[in-house]
Design a protein around this motif. Structure first.
Motif, PDB file in Angstrom:
ATOM      1  N   TYR A 116     -39.971   7.286  15.686  1.00  0.00           N
ATOM      2  CA  TYR A 116     -38.628   6.974  15.283  1.00  0.00           C
ATOM      3  C   TYR A 116     -38.672   5.825  14.160  1.00  0.00           C
ATOM      4  CZ  TYR A 116     -33.640   6.294  15.622  1.00  0.00           C
ATOM      5  OH  TYR A 116     -32.229   6.584  15.537  1.00  0.00           O
ATOM      6  N   ASP A 117     -37.911   6.041  13.060  1.00  0.00           N
ATOM      7  CA  ASP A 117     -37.717   4.924  12.192  1.00  0.00           C
ATOM      8  C   ASP A 117     -36.777   3.641  12.642  1.00  0.00           C
ATOM      9  OD1 ASP A 117     -37.462   3.362   9.926  1.00  0.00           O
ATOM     10  OD2 ASP A 117     -37.045   5.130   8.461  1.00  0.00           O
ATOM     11  N   ASP A 120     -34.560   2.153  10.135  1.00  0.00           N
ATOM     12  CA  ASP A 120     -33.201   2.918   9.639  1.00  0.00           C
ATOM     13  C   ASP A 120     -32.555   3.489  10.853  1.00  0.00           C
ATOM     14  OD1 ASP A 120     -31.555   4.079   7.747  1.00  0.00           O
ATOM     15  OD2 ASP A 120     -32.625   6.096   7.715  1.00  0.00           O
ATOM     16  N   ALA A 123     -30.150   6.131  10.254  1.00  0.00           N
ATOM     17  CA  ALA A 123     -30.319   7.195   9.542  1.00  0.00           C
ATOM     18  C   ALA A 123     -29.797   7.265   8.327  1.00  0.00           C
ATOM     19  CB  ALA A 123     -30.200   8.593  10.255  1.00  0.00           C
ATOM     20  N   SER A 128     -34.243  10.542   6.265  1.00  0.00           N
ATOM     21  CA  SER A 128     -34.004  10.655   7.800  1.00  0.00           C
ATOM     22  C   SER A 128     -33.053  11.671   8.140  1.00  0.00           C
ATOM     23  CB  SER A 128     -33.350   9.307   7.978  1.00  0.00           C
ATOM     24  OG  SER A 128     -34.108   8.274   7.894  1.00  0.00           O
ATOM     25  N   TYR A 134     -39.205  13.499   7.254  1.00  0.00           N
ATOM     26  CA  TYR A 134     -39.925  13.201   8.422  1.00  0.00           C
ATOM     27  C   TYR A 134     -41.551  13.527   8.566  1.00  0.00           C
ATOM     28  CZ  TYR A 134     -40.877  12.822  13.698  1.00  0.00           C
ATOM     29  OH  TYR A 134     -41.064  12.612  14.704  1.00  0.00           O
ATOM     30  N   LYS A 139     -41.766   9.023  10.042  1.00  0.00           N
ATOM     31  CA  LYS A 139     -40.782   8.012  10.430  1.00  0.00           C
ATOM     32  C   LYS A 139     -39.538   9.012  10.635  1.00  0.00           C
ATOM     33  CE  LYS A 139     -42.893   4.074  10.620  1.00  0.00           C
ATOM     34  NZ  LYS A 139     -43.496   3.632  11.695  1.00  0.00           N
ATOM     35  N   SER A 141     -35.461  10.326  12.592  1.00  0.00           N
ATOM     36  CA  SER A 141     -34.199  10.092  13.132  1.00  0.00           C
ATOM     37  C   SER A 141     -33.879  11.024  14.415  1.00  0.00           C
ATOM     38  CB  SER A 141     -33.100  10.171  12.073  1.00  0.00           C
ATOM     39  OG  SER A 141     -33.036  11.605  11.831  1.00  0.00           O
TER      40      SER A 141
END
Length: 177
Positions: A116-117, A120, A123, A128, A134, A139, A141
């Motif tokens: 998971y980012d 951010d 998102a 994202s 991705y 990374k 969302s």
């Protein structure tokens, strides 16, 4: 097209794609050949390849996107998971293998994992919102993480569907009580 409108359109199409669930392995869309998202969405649900559909959708935001290169990466990932499963069909083992392959570093995934980012959380970055973002950044969302899971499940022929929770998507293996 302004990014804000693109984000709205992308979200709507992502939501539609996520509801399709798993379809047979590369049914009608065996390879990308210039199809538009409208042509893809006109196909019966069981003929839509989710990976290609997600990548075609991303082409609006990334006009130079090499869909075939990302499609091959998805094929490689699905083939790797299938190989690691060694023919096992138990749903719990499948879920465990997919989670291990995507999220735990090791020889099985060349120590390349996804997460998971956390920088951010809302998102807001373009990557994202799209599967290629991705795959490129590793990374994700709450939209792209289940998207990759569903695309791989689609290619593996596993009965996994998207489940909506407030502001999040999750994946559910159908048939497990």
């Amino acid at each position: 097209m302004a990014f804000q409108h693109l984000k709205t359109r992308t979200l709507l199409v992502c939501l539609a794609l996520l509801t399709f669930g798993a379809a047979p392995l590369h049914a009608q869309q065996q390879r990308y050949q210039g199809q538009t998202i409208e042509e893809i969405l006109a196909l019966p649900d069981d003929k839509i390849d989710l990976g290609i559909a997600c990548l075609v959708m991303a082409k609006d935001a990334y006009p130079e996107l090499d869909i075939n290169a990302f499609d091959k990466a998805l094929d490689y990932m699905a083939a790797r998971v299938k190989s690691l499963m060694k023919g096992k069909t138990d749903p719990i083992q499948r879920i465990g293998m997919m989670n291990t392959y995507l999220y735990r570093p090791g020889w099985w995934n060349d120590k390349i994992t996804f997460s998971y980012d956390r920088e951010d959380l809302l998102a807001t970055k373009k990557e994202s919102w799209f599967l290629n973002g991705y795959l490129a950044t590793k990374k994700g969302s709450c939209a792209t993480m289940p998207m990759l899971y569903l695309v791989l499940a689609d290619r593996l022929g596993w009965p996994i569907k998207a489940v909506l929770a407030p502001q999040h998507y999750f994946c559910r293996y159908m048939g497990i009580e």
